[in-house]
Design a protein around this motif. Sequence first.
Motif, PDB file in Angstrom:
ATOM      1  N   UNK A  12       2.347  -3.012  16.096  1.00 34.17           N
ATOM      2  CA  UNK A  12       3.468  -3.020  17.041  1.00 34.17           C
ATOM      3  C   UNK A  12       4.561  -4.007  16.664  1.00 34.17           C
ATOM      4  N   UNK A  13       4.784  -4.209  15.346  1.00 32.44           N
ATOM      5  CA  UNK A  13       5.801  -5.175  14.896  1.00 32.44           C
ATOM      6  C   UNK A  13       6.961  -4.491  14.182  1.00 32.44           C
ATOM      7  N   UNK A  14       7.760  -5.315  13.497  1.00 35.10           N
ATOM      8  CA  UNK A  14       8.965  -4.814  12.853  1.00 35.10           C
ATOM      9  C   UNK A  14       8.683  -3.949  11.632  1.00 35.10           C
ATOM     10  N   UNK A  15       7.461  -4.076  11.087  1.00 32.69           N
ATOM     11  CA  UNK A  15       7.147  -3.317   9.879  1.00 32.69           C
ATOM     12  C   UNK A  15       7.143  -1.807  10.161  1.00 32.69           C
ATOM     13  N   UNK A  16       6.761  -1.394  11.376  1.00 34.24           N
ATOM     14  CA  UNK A  16       6.767   0.038  11.740  1.00 34.24           C
ATOM     15  C   UNK A  16       8.191   0.565  11.618  1.00 34.24           C
ATOM     16  N   UNK A  17       9.117  -0.240  12.106  1.00 35.42           N
ATOM     17  CA  UNK A  17      10.532   0.131  12.091  1.00 35.42           C
ATOM     18  C   UNK A  17      11.030   0.252  10.649  1.00 35.42           C
ATOM     19  N   UNK A  18      10.743  -0.771   9.850  1.00 42.28           N
ATOM     20  CA  UNK A  18      11.247  -0.771   8.461  1.00 42.28           C
ATOM     21  C   UNK A  18      10.689   0.418   7.677  1.00 42.28           C
ATOM     22  N   UNK A  19       9.373   0.591   7.728  1.00 54.16           N
ATOM     23  CA  UNK A  19       8.777   1.678   6.941  1.00 54.16           C
ATOM     24  C   UNK A  19       9.226   3.046   7.454  1.00 54.16           C
ATOM     25  N   UNK A 307       2.381  -2.740  -0.278  1.00 58.71           N
ATOM     26  CA  UNK A 307       2.372  -1.714  -1.343  1.00 58.71           C
ATOM     27  C   UNK A 307       2.067  -0.314  -0.804  1.00 58.71           C
ATOM     28  N   UNK A 308       1.717  -0.215   0.470  1.00 55.30           N
ATOM     29  CA  UNK A 308       1.313   1.099   1.014  1.00 55.30           C
ATOM     30  C   UNK A 308       2.422   2.138   0.860  1.00 55.30           C
ATOM     31  N   UNK A 309       3.657   1.766   1.167  1.00 55.68           N
ATOM     32  CA  UNK A 309       4.763   2.734   1.106  1.00 55.68           C
ATOM     33  C   UNK A 309       4.951   3.251  -0.327  1.00 55.68           C
ATOM     34  N   UNK A 310       4.727   2.379  -1.323  1.00 58.55           N
ATOM     35  CA  UNK A 310       4.892   2.809  -2.723  1.00 58.55           C
ATOM     36  C   UNK A 310       3.731   3.716  -3.150  1.00 58.55           C
ATOM     37  N   UNK A 311       2.526   3.439  -2.630  1.00 51.57           N
ATOM     38  CA  UNK A 311       1.389   4.320  -2.927  1.00 51.57           C
ATOM     39  C   UNK A 311       1.671   5.716  -2.369  1.00 51.57           C
ATOM     40  N   UNK A 331      -1.803  -3.415   7.430  1.00 49.67           N
ATOM     41  CA  UNK A 331      -2.073  -2.378   6.428  1.00 49.67           C
ATOM     42  C   UNK A 331      -2.360  -1.046   7.115  1.00 49.67           C
ATOM     43  N   UNK A 332      -3.200  -1.105   8.153  1.00 51.42           N
ATOM     44  CA  UNK A 332      -3.533   0.139   8.862  1.00 51.42           C
ATOM     45  C   UNK A 332      -2.271   0.735   9.491  1.00 51.42           C
ATOM     46  N   UNK A 333      -1.372  -0.153   9.931  1.00 47.71           N
ATOM     47  CA  UNK A 333      -0.129   0.321  10.551  1.00 47.71           C
ATOM     48  C   UNK A 333       0.762   0.996   9.507  1.00 47.71           C
ATOM     49  N   UNK A 334       0.852   0.373   8.329  1.00 49.86           N
ATOM     50  CA  UNK A 334       1.684   0.959   7.260  1.00 49.86           C
ATOM     51  C   UNK A 334       1.137   2.331   6.854  1.00 49.86           C
ATOM     52  N   UNK A 357     -11.955  -0.172  -0.401  1.00 54.05           N
ATOM     53  CA  UNK A 357     -11.048   0.475  -1.359  1.00 54.05           C
ATOM     54  C   UNK A 357     -10.112   1.380  -0.560  1.00 54.05           C
ATOM     55  N   UNK A 358      -8.800   1.211  -0.803  1.00 55.76           N
ATOM     56  CA  UNK A 358      -7.833   2.150  -0.207  1.00 55.76           C
ATOM     57  C   UNK A 358      -7.484   3.161  -1.290  1.00 55.76           C
TER      58      UNK A 358
END
Length: 375
Positions: A12-19, A307-311, A331-334, A357-358
């Motif tokens: 529930x932070x700013x990373x949801x918005x950015x990604x 790195x999730x968005x790049x994966x 990470x789970x949010x990304x 392992x992701x």
Amino acid sequence: MNISINGSVLEGGGQILRNSVTLSALSGKAIHIHQIRNGRKPPGLKNQHRTGLQLAAEIASAKLTGATNGSTEIEFTPGALKTPGDFVADSVTAGSTTLLLQIALPLLLFASQPSKTPSRLTLKGGTNATHAPQIDYTENVFLPFVRRFFGIRTELQVNRRGYYPKGGGEVLFSVTPLSQCLKSFGLLERGNVRCIKGIAHFAKLPGHIGPSMVDGAKKLLSVRLAEDSSSSIPIEIQSRRERNDNTVGAGSGVVLWAELEGGGIIGGSAVGTKGIDASLLGEKAAQDLLRGLDAGGCVDEWLEDQIIIFMALAEGDSAILCGKGELQLHTRTAIWVAEQLTEARFNTEQLESGHTIIRCKGIGYRPSASSDIPC
Ligand SMILES: Nc1ncnc2c1ncn2[C@@H]1O[C@H](COP(=O)(O)OP(=O)(O)OP(=O)(O)O)[C@@H](O)[C@H]1O
């Protein structure tokens, strides 16, 4: 119809918005984000988030509504990605420049293909704040990692540091557009620690602060490495005093990183606060690094989510060995956001050792105008 993204999910932070905004701009899918930063007090947009949205809207020729400070709802309707160029964003306060980079980097990588001209991105605001990567972390952990494993080429120049609360920092990124899809990668072997490096930076504070931060970090690291019979690992931490006439406010911080034989990097850091003992600050950064090393993954808990968005965008199967214990909420949010807005699919495997392992099947993203880009 707009895709609806609930900004209160998981972290529930700013990373949801950015990604979400970055993936909306790349996919051309309009989004409506509501309950923005519902997990933060107070919720809603701060300067840094609003500035990031405006920057993304500029790069993606998007229509943006609702982006005012405190707003908990925005709509973002992307247009065409601009050609590589000069972009400037100023979060006015000490809002993090490195979080502005998070929203802009994937867009600039795919700006008008194929072109070898780099974009120049000038970001103003805070460079060394809490709850965000310090610029030295971005420079020495994040950027080397994404260069090595995804083929992302950037140059970074810190023109001026900006400490909390005055900010006033300025960093310049040069981002070379990709001439092919992002590469997928597998990193499942950690290997031994090759070396530990670091920077202890300070401005407008007495000269002994730098060496004290270095000593505090080195002492704790040496004791711990000796306990693990790893005392031969070289430790190199620089003390860096910023020029007084080139910094707006006083401040300090330590960023450490361990380079692993397998190619992974583990970071650890601490930001100075008023009255904190400099040696203790160095120790805090060392504790952070040791915690990351003890977790036993190929990336630390922060790099993991970054790195999730790049994966998701890379071509084909990627896999990364993360530390012991549950995956970080960030990470789970990304992962959740990437699966909402792309066809990328993630799965996680918990090993008997406790490591996770992701794995990700990435989409091999290319901008629609550039279907000739090889993957
Ligand atoms: N110590 C740290 N080192 C490296 N990266 C960090 C560190 N702390 C936080 N980060 C990164 O910063 C990002 C913060 O995301 P978050 O969702 O918390 O943003 P935010 O809500 O915009 O933050 P804030 O409330 O501080 O404005 C994440 O990508 C996280 O990995």
